[in-house]
Design a protein around this motif. Structure first.
Motif, PDB file in Angstrom:
ATOM      1  N   ALA A  31       0.840  -1.208   0.000  1.00 46.11           N
ATOM      2  CA  ALA A  31       0.000   0.000   0.000  1.00 46.11           C
ATOM      3  C   ALA A  31       0.871   1.253   0.000  1.00 46.11           C
ATOM      4  CB  ALA A  31      -0.927   0.001   1.210  1.00 46.11           C
ATOM      5  N   TYR A  32       1.973   1.234   0.755  1.00 46.96           N
ATOM      6  CA  TYR A  32       2.893   2.375   0.758  1.00 46.96           C
ATOM      7  C   TYR A  32       3.510   2.573  -0.615  1.00 46.96           C
ATOM      8  CZ  TYR A  32       7.066   5.132   1.351  1.00 46.96           C
ATOM      9  OH  TYR A  32       8.032   6.081   1.188  1.00 46.96           O
ATOM     10  N   LEU A  33       3.968   1.478  -1.216  1.00 49.70           N
ATOM     11  CA  LEU A  33       4.622   1.584  -2.517  1.00 49.70           C
ATOM     12  C   LEU A  33       3.672   2.098  -3.591  1.00 49.70           C
ATOM     13  CD1 LEU A  33       6.781  -1.657  -2.554  1.00 49.70           C
ATOM     14  CD2 LEU A  33       7.549   0.686  -2.174  1.00 49.70           C
ATOM     15  N   VAL A  34       2.438   1.622  -3.578  1.00 45.71           N
ATOM     16  CA  VAL A  34       1.488   2.039  -4.604  1.00 45.71           C
ATOM     17  C   VAL A  34       0.997   3.458  -4.351  1.00 45.71           C
ATOM     18  CG1 VAL A  34      -0.803   1.599  -5.562  1.00 45.71           C
ATOM     19  CG2 VAL A  34       0.752  -0.295  -5.160  1.00 45.71           C
ATOM     20  N   GLY A  55      -1.647   1.991 -11.189  1.00 47.71           N
ATOM     21  CA  GLY A  55      -2.319   1.547  -9.969  1.00 47.71           C
ATOM     22  C   GLY A  55      -2.793   2.705  -9.125  1.00 47.71           C
ATOM     23  N   ARG A  56      -2.008   3.766  -9.086  1.00 46.95           N
ATOM     24  CA  ARG A  56      -2.419   4.958  -8.336  1.00 46.95           C
ATOM     25  C   ARG A  56      -3.702   5.534  -8.915  1.00 46.95           C
ATOM     26  NH1 ARG A  56       3.229   5.968  -8.150  1.00 46.95           N
ATOM     27  NH2 ARG A  56       3.920   6.057  -6.006  1.00 46.95           N
ATOM     28  N   HIS A  57      -3.724   5.696 -10.228  1.00 42.87           N
ATOM     29  CA  HIS A  57      -4.915   6.266 -10.855  1.00 42.87           C
ATOM     30  C   HIS A  57      -6.120   5.342 -10.713  1.00 42.87           C
ATOM     31  CE1 HIS A  57      -3.073   9.832 -12.440  1.00 42.87           C
ATOM     32  NE2 HIS A  57      -2.081   9.119 -12.961  1.00 42.87           N
ATOM     33  N   PRO A  62      -3.992  10.574  -5.969  1.00 46.67           N
ATOM     34  CA  PRO A  62      -3.328  11.560  -6.823  1.00 46.67           C
ATOM     35  C   PRO A  62      -1.804  11.377  -6.781  1.00 46.67           C
ATOM     36  CG  PRO A  62      -4.046  12.575  -4.796  1.00 46.67           C
ATOM     37  CD  PRO A  62      -4.573  11.173  -4.788  1.00 46.67           C
ATOM     38  N   CYS A  63      -1.177  11.555  -7.911  1.00 46.67           N
ATOM     39  CA  CYS A  63       0.270  11.394  -7.921  1.00 46.67           C
ATOM     40  C   CYS A  63       0.975  12.535  -8.635  1.00 46.67           C
ATOM     41  CB  CYS A  63       0.658  10.046  -8.527  1.00 46.67           C
ATOM     42  SG  CYS A  63       0.216   9.882 -10.248  1.00 46.67           S
ATOM     43  N   HIS A  64       0.255  13.454  -9.211  1.00 46.49           N
ATOM     44  CA  HIS A  64       0.911  14.633  -9.795  1.00 46.49           C
ATOM     45  C   HIS A  64      -0.014  15.786  -9.798  1.00 46.49           C
ATOM     46  CE1 HIS A  64      -0.127  12.786 -13.948  1.00 46.49           C
ATOM     47  NE2 HIS A  64      -0.230  11.818 -13.096  1.00 46.49           N
TER      48      HIS A  64
END
Length: 64
Positions: A31-34, A55-57, A62-64
């Motif tokens: 979960a931390y890595l994703v 996987g984040r999306h 959100p990742c950016h």
């Protein structure tokens, strides 16, 4: 007359508890890595971030 000895067994075995703890630790790491790692653990910069990007999306993180 001798008294009868009572044998008690634990409700959860040590092996099951260790397996559950290991599984939980692995799932928390995943979960931390994703969700949260932004390339901090990767030696090559953003390799891990790009690997987990879809996987984040998919999870709505959100990742950016």
């Amino acid at each position: 007359m001798s008294k009868a000895q009572t044998i008690t067994t634990p409700a959860v075995s040590a092996r099951l508890l260790a397996t559950a703890a290991g599984f939980t630790a692995m799932m928390l790491l995943l979960a931390y890595l994703v969700a949260f790692d932004q390339g901090a653990l990767s030696q090559t910069g953003m390799y891990l971030h790009e690997l987990m990007h879809d996987g984040r999306h998919l999870l709505g993180v959100p990742c950016h």
